[in-house]
Design a protein around this motif. Structure first.
Motif: not given
Length: 407
Positions: A118-136, A268-276
């Protein structure tokens, strides 16, 4: 039997339950429970045994009934079956999934594409994967729920700024430590009012402060830009955007979401992105219809022209009738009519439906500034006669309910 000493987990919904009960007890139809008994075309359906013009479906380019798209879905259903029964990283990648990703790469002229369920999962997955603790993550205050949810899931610091305000964006970026990871999230077209972001200015500011940029083009893909590649294309800054998010559930006419990028480490996001990783992949028939639709959208100039003509005609007609609209000029395929309050909005929505016209009722907290909106989504397949009928129906019903300026 409920124990009075145990907190009711549904208590937080009490105000919403009361509001809904009040509306339904008055005899009004549930504006969020409409059933389409039969869909005849991209612009007409049978609702409650009544032929109804559809003006709230996001079917911007009318691709849901395109013969080539339907035939591609039938063929894939026959050859590959009803579903994959697995995620993309296990057994859920078929030839069609790679083909639709390739079509996206060709459409946008980028190296990488990931397709989500879904499009919802695309935003959920990409944003939550490339940005993490300590990022903005710096985002527009009017961002879509999927963007906000991706930010929360990321564990990054969330920094909102005033809607479409370039100066506010720069101030927020200027306060973030220079060495911190920064992601600026923007939308090309904002779904509630249909207004367009000043992307070129915002992308320039983001790059000045060393931030990566993600643009959600869900409501602009197929519609805005010389080839329909969105606001970033239209404003000549597509090459400076790091990630483009989109959906298949609007102009493409089916369901699914995607992210495209030129980032060299993107795969590498194919292995790191949980909603994917942990979601079943799209059925073969869906990716086949999406792939066919995307390739047709690459050369859909006439459709885009008709859509813009429809948008301009409806905006002009509703303004002339005395309605308050979300934008001064038509900026997209979305035209929102501002209602004075929720009760007036529900009443107007129901009255329009009885007259054979379906629009979206949008209400707080999803809307900006606690507005109640009747959101209209144009389609390239709306005829000039249908647009005229829409304007006359809105005018007649609005006048009867004393909702027009000067009445």
């Amino acid at each position: 039997m409920m124990n009075d000493h145990i907190p009711d987990l549904f208590r937080k919904f009490d105000s919403l339950v009361d509001e809904r009960s009040k509306l339904l007890s008055s005899g009004m139809q549930d504006p969020f429970g409409l059933v389409m008994d039969r869909v005849i075309s991209p612009t007409v359906a049978i609702c409650d045994e009544r032929e109804t013009i559809l003006l709230g479906t996001y079917n911007y380019m009318g691709m849901t009934f395109d013969p080539d798209v339907i035939e591609a879905g039938k063929k894939a259903l026959q050859e590959f079956g009803a579903g994959t029964t697995g995620s993309r990283v296990f057994n859920g990648t078929y030839a069609g999934h790679k083909a639709v990703e390739q079509s996206l790469c060709e459409y946008y002229g980028m190296d990488h594409a990931m397709v989500f369920s879904t499009g919802y999962q695309a935003n959920l997955g990409i944003i939550s994967t490339i940005a993490g603790k300590g990022d903005y993550v710096v985002l527009d205050i009017d961002s879509h729920a999927s963007i906000w949810d991706g930010c929360k899931m990321s564990d990054a610091e969330i920094v909102p700024f005033r809607h479409n305000d370039v100066e506010a964006l720069e101030k927020r970026l200027g306060r973030i430590p220079a060495g911190a990871g920064k992601l600026v999230v923007l939308e090309g077209v904002y779904s509630m009012l249909g207004d367009v972001a000043p992307l070129q200015e915002m992308v320039t500011v983001a790059k000045k402060y060393g931030a990566m940029v993600l643009v959600d083009e869900a409501h602009a893909m197929g519609v805005v830009g010389r080839r329909g590649r969105g606001v970033a294309e239209d404003q000549d800054c597509l090459d400076a955007v790091d990630f483009v998010i989109g959906t298949f559930s609007k102009s493409v006419g089916t369901v699914g979401g995607f992210c495209i990028s030129n980032h060299p480490k993107f795969e590498i996001l194919r292995l790191a992105c949980r909603p994917y990783v942990f979601t079943a992949s799209l059925p073969p028939s869906v990716v086949a219809t999406a792939c066919t639709s995307i390739r047709k959208l690459m050369n859909a100039d006439e459709k885009r022209l008709r859509l813009w003509e429809n948008s301009k005609a409806l905006h002009q007609g509703l303004r002339a009738a005395g309605f308050q609209l979300g934008t001064e000029e038509p900026q997209s395929a979305i035209i929102s009519v501002i209602m004075p309050d929720l009760e007036s909005g529900v009443g107007m929505w129901e009255a329009l439906l009885r007259e054979g016209l379906y629009v979206n009722l949008a209400r707080p907290p999803a809307t900006p500034a606690n507005m109640t909106l009747l959101r209209c989504s144009l389609c390239s397949e709306h005829s000039a006669g249908q647009v005229e009928k829409i304007i006359s129906t809105f005018t007649r019903v609005g006048e009867a309910r004393s909702l027009l300026a000067g009445h």
